[in-house]
Motif scaffolding. Structure first.
Motif, PDB file in Angstrom:
ATOM      1  N   SER A   1       0.839  -1.206   0.000  1.00 30.26           N
ATOM      2  CA  SER A   1       0.000   0.000   0.000  1.00 30.26           C
ATOM      3  C   SER A   1       0.865   1.243   0.000  1.00 30.26           C
ATOM      4  O   SER A   1       0.593   2.214  -0.719  1.00 30.26           O
ATOM      5  N   ALA A   2       1.930   1.213   0.812  1.00 30.94           N
ATOM      6  CA  ALA A   2       2.833   2.376   0.881  1.00 30.94           C
ATOM      7  C   ALA A   2       3.567   2.577  -0.439  1.00 30.94           C
ATOM      8  O   ALA A   2       3.715   3.708  -0.915  1.00 30.94           O
ATOM      9  N   GLY A   3       4.033   1.480  -1.047  1.00 34.22           N
ATOM     10  CA  GLY A   3       4.766   1.591  -2.301  1.00 34.22           C
ATOM     11  C   GLY A   3       3.913   2.132  -3.433  1.00 34.22           C
ATOM     12  O   GLY A   3       4.388   2.904  -4.270  1.00 34.22           O
ATOM     13  N   ALA A   4       2.631   1.747  -3.453  1.00 37.03           N
ATOM     14  CA  ALA A   4       1.728   2.225  -4.504  1.00 37.03           C
ATOM     15  C   ALA A   4       1.081   3.548  -4.137  1.00 37.03           C
ATOM     16  O   ALA A   4       0.374   4.134  -4.956  1.00 37.03           O
ATOM     17  N   GLN A   5       1.307   4.006  -2.897  1.00 39.75           N
ATOM     18  CA  GLN A   5       0.622   5.191  -2.369  1.00 39.75           C
ATOM     19  C   GLN A   5      -0.880   5.032  -2.561  1.00 39.75           C
ATOM     20  O   GLN A   5      -1.578   5.891  -3.095  1.00 39.75           O
ATOM     21  N   CYS A   6      -1.359   3.876  -2.078  1.00 37.78           N
ATOM     22  CA  CYS A   6      -2.767   3.500  -2.190  1.00 37.78           C
ATOM     23  C   CYS A   6      -3.367   3.388  -0.795  1.00 37.78           C
ATOM     24  O   CYS A   6      -2.691   2.970   0.153  1.00 37.78           O
ATOM     25  N   ASP A   7      -4.627   3.773  -0.660  1.00 38.65           N
ATOM     26  CA  ASP A   7      -5.321   3.589   0.610  1.00 38.65           C
ATOM     27  C   ASP A   7      -5.251   2.109   0.997  1.00 38.65           C
ATOM     28  O   ASP A   7      -5.559   1.222   0.192  1.00 38.65           O
TER      29      ASP A   7
END
Length: 506
Positions: free
Chosen positions: A434-440
């Motif tokens: 999630s952090a790597g994709a900057q996704c919720d």
């Protein structure tokens, strides 16, 4: 409540709340409080003490956890530096000239994920930072990017003999050559292999289902996030230099891989006369990644300053920005580790192991399938695959099994651990994806779950077959055909749904 079903209630509470409220911090905290109250028999003062002394403080004083946190902060700083230097933007422009379609972008993301196989944390953050500008350009949703990252992180590491995962597995199998057993188990690691096959098939077919279908349809219209806020986007990640080239991205990444691998064989004693394989198997992954990433960070700073891509001041400003970029995953990891620690105090591993040992003597042919399900349940509840195979592998290795069945059962344990970790919202690799994709984070979990469940169901059938046939190539071929058939059926159903939706609109 020790070593009973109640020991699994706290993580289940955290998981259920996270899925219902879509808010992970409070959900994990409620799970931690529940575990502390259970452990102290609802003595509030003692529970408060245990929550900090045996929970937060104990988790954050663990050397392996601290090493992972250092690695995250350093990696976050390197990512900020690469973005400031314009390396990511330059790579995006380079990729845009060669990758013309959404399908090509997803294949490129998949290929990069497979190439970066040394460690899953490294994979998650590096692939995300490199491919995010390209996937955004071609309107691939952040949820789909997070899935591609997650599906090429742990599953790829679990079938790569040169990885921190192979080292961890080799370290928990006593009485045998752990690395040799790991390598022989690779062809039977159905979940990992079928996950990779599924990415290729659904990308080639341009197929999405479940919540992911909504995210992808919205992304094609320009909404990359669907629901949930933009995660981690800030001015610090924008280039400050117009001199950025692709080399400003590729060189630091290559150096990072080399330094991390060197760190692994160093901590394993390679430079003291230990063989390469034994050094890799006996390395301290957490220490290795901290040392390797720090060396790569130093190189990156010197590299940018010498090339005058960034000033020394720009490089120093990247440190706090890199830390800030990692605050969210660090917080979630801290809560997840604390919950896992308190769940361990409640005897959850002993409870699950007891159930497993009680059923292991019956129906040997079904043993791989049983182990697979137990590993999924334990990894999903605790959010840790390493902890899961650390608990189950010694039990499996201790059972008197024929050599061929032992290999299959070990592989089923590893596959189940990856699968449960892949599905769990409190898993560290899920959080990192999630952090790597900057996704919720909750968006990532909810969209990925149907994909993971499908592969898990096919893998379970495969292990039922493997327990009887014990031929990896036949089992793999049959499992792949089942998966392909399921995906073709899903494509037919979703196509009909799409036609029905259009008729309704008209």
């Amino acid at each position: 409540m020790y070593a009973t079903f109640w020991s699994l209630v706290p993580p289940l509470v955290a998981i259920l709340l996270a899925l219902l409220t879509k808010e992970v911090y409070s959900s994990l905290f409620v799970g931690i409080v529940t575990a502390a109250l259970f452990y102290t028999q609802f003595h509030v003062v003692n529970a408060y003490t245990v929550m900090f002394e045996d929970g937060f403080i104990s988790s954050l004083s663990d050397s392996s956890h601290v090493g992972i946190l250092i690695f995250l902060v350093v990696l976050g700083t390197i990512v900020v530096l690469m973005n400031k230097a314009g390396g990511s933007a330059a790579y995006g422009k380079w990729a845009e000239e060669r990758v013309k379609t959404r399908r090509g972008t997803m294949f490129a993301t998949f290929a990069l994920g497979v190439l970066i196989f040394v460690d899953d944390y490294f994979n998650c953050l590096t692939v995300g930072s490199i491919m995010r500008p390209v996937t955004d350009k071609h309107k691939v949703s952040r949820a789909k990017l997070a899935y591609l990252i997650d599906a090429t992180a742990a599953p790829v590491c679990m079938i790569a003999p040169i990885s921190s995962w192979a080292a961890a597995v080799a370290g928990v199998v006593e009485g045998q050559d752990g690395l040799d057993l790991f390598i022989r188990a690779i062809p039977y690691n159905l979940y990992s292999l079928l996950t990779i096959a599924m990415i290729i098939v659904i990308t080639a077919m341009d197929l999405d289902f479940g919540p992911m279908r909504k995210h992808e349809n919205n992304a094609k219209k320009g909404d990359l996030f669907t629901c949930g806020e933009r995660v981690g986007d800030n001015d610090a990640m924008k280039p400050v230099s117009d001199r950025g080239r692709v080399v400003d991205l590729t060189v630091p990444v290559i150096v990072l891989i080399v330094c991390c691998v060197t760190g692994m064989i160093y901590t394993g004693g390679f430079f003291s006369g230990v063989s390469f394989v034994d050094a890799f198997a006996g390395c301290d992954a957490s220490l290795s990644l901290s040392m390797g990433s720090s060396a790569a960070l130093l190189f990156t700073i010197v590299f940018y300053v010498v090339r005058r891509t960034l000033s020394f001041k720009d490089c120093m400003e990247a440190f706090p920005e890199g830390f800030k970029a990692m605050i969210s995953p660090i917080l979630i990891l801290t809560f997840a580790w604390t919950l896992s620690s308190l769940t361990g105090l409640l005897g959850a591993p002993e409870y699950v192991s007891g159930i497993f040992e009680g059923s292991a003597g019956h129906m040997l042919g079904m043993l791989p399938a049983i182990v697979f399900l137990v590993a999924i349940f334990l990894a999903f509840s605790t959010g840790t695959s390493w902890g899961t195979f650390g608990i189950l592998l010694p039990i499996v290795a201790g059972i008197d099994l024929p050599e061929s069945l032992l290999v299959i059962t070990v592989s089923a344990c590893l596959a189940g651990a990856v699968c449960g970790d892949h599905c769990s919202p409190i898993s560290d690799t899920t959080i990192m994806s999630s952090a790597g994709a900057q996704c919720d984070h909750i968006n990532h979990v909810s969209t990925q779950l149907p994909y993971a469940i499908l592969v898990a169901a096919v893998s379970f059938v495969g292990y039922c077959i493997a327990g009887t046939l014990r031929n990896p190539w036949i089992v793999l071929a049959v499992s792949f055909l089942i998966l392909l058939g399921a995906l073709l059926l899903i494509r037919t159903v979703t196509a009909r749904m799409g036609r029905s939706d259009k008729q309704t609109v008209r």
